[in-house]
Design a protein around this motif. Structure first.
Motif, PDB file in Angstrom:
ATOM      1  N   ALA A 192       0.306 -13.872  -1.071  1.00 59.76           N
ATOM      2  CA  ALA A 192       1.215 -14.950  -1.476  1.00 59.76           C
ATOM      3  C   ALA A 192       2.576 -14.814  -0.794  1.00 59.76           C
ATOM      4  O   ALA A 192       3.078 -13.711  -0.585  1.00 59.76           O
ATOM      5  N   ARG A 193       3.145 -15.939  -0.433  1.00 62.96           N
ATOM      6  CA  ARG A 193       4.495 -15.996   0.135  1.00 62.96           C
ATOM      7  C   ARG A 193       5.250 -17.109  -0.562  1.00 62.96           C
ATOM      8  O   ARG A 193       4.670 -18.141  -0.880  1.00 62.96           O
TER       9      ARG A 193
ATOM     10  N   GLN B 250      -4.411 -12.166   5.934  1.00 61.81           N
ATOM     11  CA  GLN B 250      -4.497 -11.033   6.855  1.00 61.81           C
ATOM     12  C   GLN B 250      -5.969 -10.673   7.071  1.00 61.81           C
ATOM     13  O   GLN B 250      -6.701 -10.424   6.117  1.00 61.81           O
TER      14      GLN B 250
ATOM     15  N   GLU C 250      -1.506   0.643  11.243  1.00 61.84           N
ATOM     16  CA  GLU C 250      -0.300   0.015  11.763  1.00 61.84           C
ATOM     17  C   GLU C 250      -0.131   0.221  13.270  1.00 61.84           C
ATOM     18  O   GLU C 250       0.491  -0.580  13.953  1.00 61.84           O
TER      19      GLU C 250
ATOM     20  N   ARG D  68       8.575 -12.225   0.468  1.00 63.21           N
ATOM     21  CA  ARG D  68       7.324 -11.503   0.208  1.00 63.21           C
ATOM     22  C   ARG D  68       7.118 -11.239  -1.284  1.00 63.21           C
ATOM     23  O   ARG D  68       8.056 -11.212  -2.050  1.00 63.21           O
ATOM     24  N   PRO D  69       5.852 -11.010  -1.670  1.00 65.19           N
ATOM     25  CA  PRO D  69       5.517 -10.939  -3.097  1.00 65.19           C
ATOM     26  C   PRO D  69       6.238  -9.850  -3.888  1.00 65.19           C
ATOM     27  O   PRO D  69       6.411  -9.990  -5.093  1.00 65.19           O
TER      28      PRO D  69
ATOM     29  N   ASP E 290      -8.141  -1.919  -5.213  1.00 67.52           N
ATOM     30  CA  ASP E 290      -7.057  -1.967  -4.234  1.00 67.52           C
ATOM     31  C   ASP E 290      -6.127  -0.756  -4.386  1.00 67.52           C
ATOM     32  O   ASP E 290      -6.072  -0.142  -5.447  1.00 67.52           O
ATOM     33  N   ASP E 291      -5.394  -0.432  -3.326  1.00 67.37           N
ATOM     34  CA  ASP E 291      -4.402   0.652  -3.340  1.00 67.37           C
ATOM     35  C   ASP E 291      -5.007   1.950  -3.838  1.00 67.37           C
ATOM     36  O   ASP E 291      -4.368   2.696  -4.597  1.00 67.37           O
TER      37      ASP E 291
ATOM     38  N   GLN F 181      -2.469   2.303   1.982  1.00 68.28           N
ATOM     39  CA  GLN F 181      -1.862   2.526   3.298  1.00 68.28           C
ATOM     40  C   GLN F 181      -1.091   3.836   3.390  1.00 68.28           C
ATOM     41  O   GLN F 181      -0.978   4.409   4.474  1.00 68.28           O
TER      42      GLN F 181
ATOM     43  N   THR G 212      -3.910  -9.739 -10.706  1.00 67.14           N
ATOM     44  CA  THR G 212      -3.385  -8.663 -11.553  1.00 67.14           C
ATOM     45  C   THR G 212      -4.240  -8.515 -12.801  1.00 67.14           C
ATOM     46  O   THR G 212      -4.841  -9.477 -13.275  1.00 67.14           O
TER      47      THR G 212
ATOM     48  N   TYR H 251      -1.231  -3.974  10.546  1.00 69.28           N
ATOM     49  CA  TYR H 251      -0.449  -4.643  11.582  1.00 69.28           C
ATOM     50  C   TYR H 251      -1.006  -4.413  12.983  1.00 69.28           C
ATOM     51  O   TYR H 251      -0.821  -5.239  13.860  1.00 69.28           O
TER      52      TYR H 251
ATOM     53  N   ASN I  67      -5.981 -11.343  -4.457  1.00 66.76           N
ATOM     54  CA  ASN I  67      -5.384 -10.338  -5.345  1.00 66.76           C
ATOM     55  C   ASN I  67      -5.194 -10.920  -6.744  1.00 66.76           C
ATOM     56  O   ASN I  67      -4.620 -11.987  -6.893  1.00 66.76           O
TER      57      ASN I  67
ATOM     58  N   GLU J 233      -7.699 -11.634   3.749  1.00 62.61           N
ATOM     59  CA  GLU J 233      -7.110 -11.433   2.425  1.00 62.61           C
ATOM     60  C   GLU J 233      -5.935 -12.389   2.255  1.00 62.61           C
ATOM     61  O   GLU J 233      -5.075 -12.483   3.126  1.00 62.61           O
TER      62      GLU J 233
HETATM   63  P1  C2E Z   1      -1.676  -5.391  -1.106  1.00 60.84           P
HETATM   64  O1  C2E Z   1      -2.723  -6.205  -1.761  1.00 60.84           O
HETATM   65  O2  C2E Z   1      -1.909  -3.935  -1.006  1.00 60.84           O
HETATM   66  O3  C2E Z   1      -1.454  -6.041   0.325  1.00 60.84           O
HETATM   67  C1  C2E Z   1      -1.138  -5.314   1.481  1.00 60.84           C
HETATM   68  C2  C2E Z   1       0.334  -5.353   1.773  1.00 60.84           C
HETATM   69  O4  C2E Z   1       0.604  -4.521   2.881  1.00 60.84           O
HETATM   70  C3  C2E Z   1       0.827  -6.743   2.198  1.00 60.84           C
HETATM   71  O5  C2E Z   1       2.182  -6.846   1.797  1.00 60.84           O
HETATM   72  C4  C2E Z   1       0.719  -6.676   3.712  1.00 60.84           C
HETATM   73  O6  C2E Z   1       1.585  -7.576   4.355  1.00 60.84           O
HETATM   74  C5  C2E Z   1       1.152  -5.249   3.948  1.00 60.84           C
HETATM   75  N1  C2E Z   1       0.581  -4.701   5.175  1.00 60.84           N
HETATM   76  C6  C2E Z   1      -0.584  -5.029   5.778  1.00 60.84           C
HETATM   77  N2  C2E Z   1      -0.794  -4.285   6.868  1.00 60.84           N
HETATM   78  C7  C2E Z   1       0.242  -3.431   6.967  1.00 60.84           C
HETATM   79  C8  C2E Z   1       0.592  -2.391   7.897  1.00 60.84           C
HETATM   80  O7  C2E Z   1      -0.086  -2.093   8.875  1.00 60.84           O
HETATM   81  N3  C2E Z   1       1.757  -1.714   7.650  1.00 60.84           N
HETATM   82  C9  C2E Z   1       2.543  -2.015   6.585  1.00 60.84           C
HETATM   83  N4  C2E Z   1       3.650  -1.301   6.409  1.00 60.84           N
HETATM   84  N5  C2E Z   1       2.238  -2.985   5.679  1.00 60.84           N
HETATM   85  C10 C2E Z   1       1.101  -3.678   5.872  1.00 60.84           C
HETATM   86  P2  C2E Z   1       2.714  -8.112   1.024  1.00 60.84           P
HETATM   87  O8  C2E Z   1       2.167  -9.357   1.593  1.00 60.84           O
HETATM   88  O9  C2E Z   1       4.192  -7.949   0.930  1.00 60.84           O
HETATM   89  O10 C2E Z   1       2.079  -7.959  -0.423  1.00 60.84           O
HETATM   90  C11 C2E Z   1       2.469  -6.940  -1.281  1.00 60.84           C
HETATM   91  C12 C2E Z   1       1.600  -6.887  -2.511  1.00 60.84           C
HETATM   92  O11 C2E Z   1       1.803  -8.036  -3.340  1.00 60.84           O
HETATM   93  C13 C2E Z   1       0.109  -6.898  -2.217  1.00 60.84           C
HETATM   94  O12 C2E Z   1      -0.278  -5.604  -1.859  1.00 60.84           O
HETATM   95  C14 C2E Z   1      -0.461  -7.360  -3.524  1.00 60.84           C
HETATM   96  O13 C2E Z   1      -0.598  -6.291  -4.422  1.00 60.84           O
HETATM   97  C15 C2E Z   1       0.617  -8.285  -4.049  1.00 60.84           C
HETATM   98  N6  C2E Z   1       0.178  -9.687  -3.868  1.00 60.84           N
HETATM   99  C16 C2E Z   1       0.184 -10.440  -2.744  1.00 60.84           C
HETATM  100  N7  C2E Z   1      -0.300 -11.676  -2.996  1.00 60.84           N
HETATM  101  C17 C2E Z   1      -0.648 -11.692  -4.305  1.00 60.84           C
HETATM  102  C18 C2E Z   1      -1.215 -12.681  -5.162  1.00 60.84           C
HETATM  103  O14 C2E Z   1      -1.550 -13.822  -4.779  1.00 60.84           O
HETATM  104  N8  C2E Z   1      -1.421 -12.325  -6.471  1.00 60.84           N
HETATM  105  C19 C2E Z   1      -1.108 -11.089  -6.934  1.00 60.84           C
HETATM  106  N9  C2E Z   1      -1.342 -10.822  -8.208  1.00 60.84           N
HETATM  107  N10 C2E Z   1      -0.570 -10.137  -6.158  1.00 60.84           N
HETATM  108  C20 C2E Z   1      -0.337 -10.429  -4.854  1.00 60.84           C
END
Ligand code: C2E
Ligand code: CA
Ligand code: CA
Length: 400
Positions: free
Chosen positions: A178-179, A161, A355, A189-190, A295-296, A319, A235, A374, A233, A175
């Protein structure tokens, strides 16, 4: 799931309310109801194996309040649903609501005390409808063995993204997210496999594979003339091992990617919780020239002192404080406070969850450095990035 099978946990410091709510739930056909007057005993019960599917949680309680209890649920990777019960405070309710959603816990709704039977029934029926209409269940979490096999078989892929500058509108990085390319379920989704991977101790293996793949992907993009910084990302559990820093340094050397191009994102809540990423590992990564991002931000309650200790380069505002902040004064206050804090610490800011147009206009009116969401782009496979960047450059002229 039949109502008789749903395990419910009630937590409220008022015994009368507990009795009343339990009675109402029994009338609705629920049988497995466990009630507690304080958070500590409720957690003991959960830890002894009584994992609920639904929690009715009072927010204002002495000793451990509802917010603290939610944090403890998150630490335990709670996958069930939540109904917030409150006596009075609307602001507390809003904060709790955002916190819960930020952690990906599904809230069915709120009840004011004492709950009306019809309101409770309404929330439960809405939940049941949602569950039956979603083919595989909204929160299906996979078994450990399945997740482990997916990692081994290379079924975890990276989507990316973009993030854009709020002053120049240039793309400032991507960024990696992972999928799981699941053979039957499609793109997963993760939220549905990361916590499983953490539980079974496979997260480090996954992170390594994600890291390696991301380096390969950005090199392919380099060859297409698109050189971008990369955020990954990680952990805190992974950062706890000294080997990770060595691995990251080794991979970047082997593939000749400069660590200065890589931003390691760690969530705020993990940084300050019991399983915190040790300062020495973070410092080591910094010395190796990797960049660090928190993050977050806003969901973890870190103090200025804690933040000063760690050499961060970037702060990502969660967000839940960005999206719809125009309509929500508490979110907006949190957003502004985060910007102010980052400025004091001299670090860059990114607004997550931009968004829609209203969010975009809001963040543009502030001193935030970059935006992600988004409205700009959804995460996409690496091959889609070059044409997206081209399209964005055109679009940026009109969104200016
Ligand atoms: P994150 O790092 O806070 O990533 C942002 C999440 O918000 C992503 O969800 C993304 O798809 C979503 N997002 C982005 N823009 C928007 C928006 O405008 N509106 C809304 N509602 N959502 C948006 P995703 O891909 O489902 O990832 C969720 C979480 O999973 C990530 O949050 C991150 O903490 C974790 N994650 C993802 N990939 C990895 C990875 O390779 N390793 C680890 N340890 N954690 C991961
Ligand atoms: Ca992130
Ligand atoms: Ca985030």
């Amino acid at each position: 799931m039949e109502r008789s099978e749903v395990r419910i946990l009630l937590l409220d410091d008022e015994p009368f309310i507990l009795k009343l709510h339990a009675h109402m739930l029994k009338e609705l056909g629920f049988v497995s109801i466990r009630a507690f007057e304080n958070g500590a005993t409720a957690l003991e019960d959960i830890d002894s194996g009584h994992i609920p599917d639904l929690v009715l949680l009072d927010l204002s309680m002495p000793q451990m309040d509802g917010i603290e209890f939610i944090r403890r649920l998150v630490q335990r990777h709670y996958e069930g649903r939540l109904i917030l019960v409150s006596g009075e405070d609307e602001r507390l309710l809003q904060t709790a609501d955002r916190l819960v959603r930020a952690h990906g816990i599904d809230i069915l709704g709120h009840l004011s005390k004492p709950a009306k039977p019809a309101t409770l029934r309404g929330l439960i029926e809405a939940w049941e409808q949602r569950t039956t209409f979603t083919p595989r269940g909204p929160g299906k979490v996979y078994a450990g063995a399945e997740v482990r096999a997916a990692i081994r078989n290379g079924e975890i892929v990276n989507h990316y993204q973009p993030k854009v500058s709020l002053t120049t509108f240039e793309v400032t990085g991507v960024e990696s997210l992972a999928r799981w390319q699941h053979p039957q379920d499609g793109m997963v989704r993760p939220g549905r496999f990361i916590s499983v991977a953490e539980h079974i101790g496979a997260i480090e293996e996954m992170t390594r594979s994600v890291f390696h793949q991301a380096l390969v992907d950005i090199q392919n993009l380099d060859r297409l003339g698109l050189s971008l910084p990369l955020s990954i990302n990680v952990t805190a559990a992974t950062l706890n091992t000294v080997e990770f820093a060595d691995f990251a340094a080794g991979e970047t050397t082997r593939l000749s990617v400069s660590p200065a191009r890589i931003i390691i994102e760690v969530t705020e809540s993990q940084l300050i919780s019991d399983q915190r990423a040790p300062l020495d590992v973070l410092t080591r990564l910094r010395l190796m020239r990797f960049k660090l991002s928190i993050d977050d931000f806003g969901t973890g309650y870190s103090s200025l002192a804690q933040l000063r200790d760690i050499p961060f380069d970037e702060l990502k505002i969660d967000q839940s404080f960005v999206h719809r902040a125009t309509a929500d004064p508490t979110a907006r206050a949190m957003y502004d406070a985060s910007l102010g804090l980052a400025k004091q610490l001299g670090i860059k800011t990114v607004a997550e969850g931009v968004e829609d147009r209203a969010d975009w206009d809001m963040v543009r009116g502030t001193e935030c450095n970059a935006a992600q969401g988004y409205f700009i782009a959804k995460p996409m496979p690496p091959g889609a990035l070059p044409s997206w960047v081209e399209g964005w450059r055109e679009r940026a002229k009109s969104v200016l």
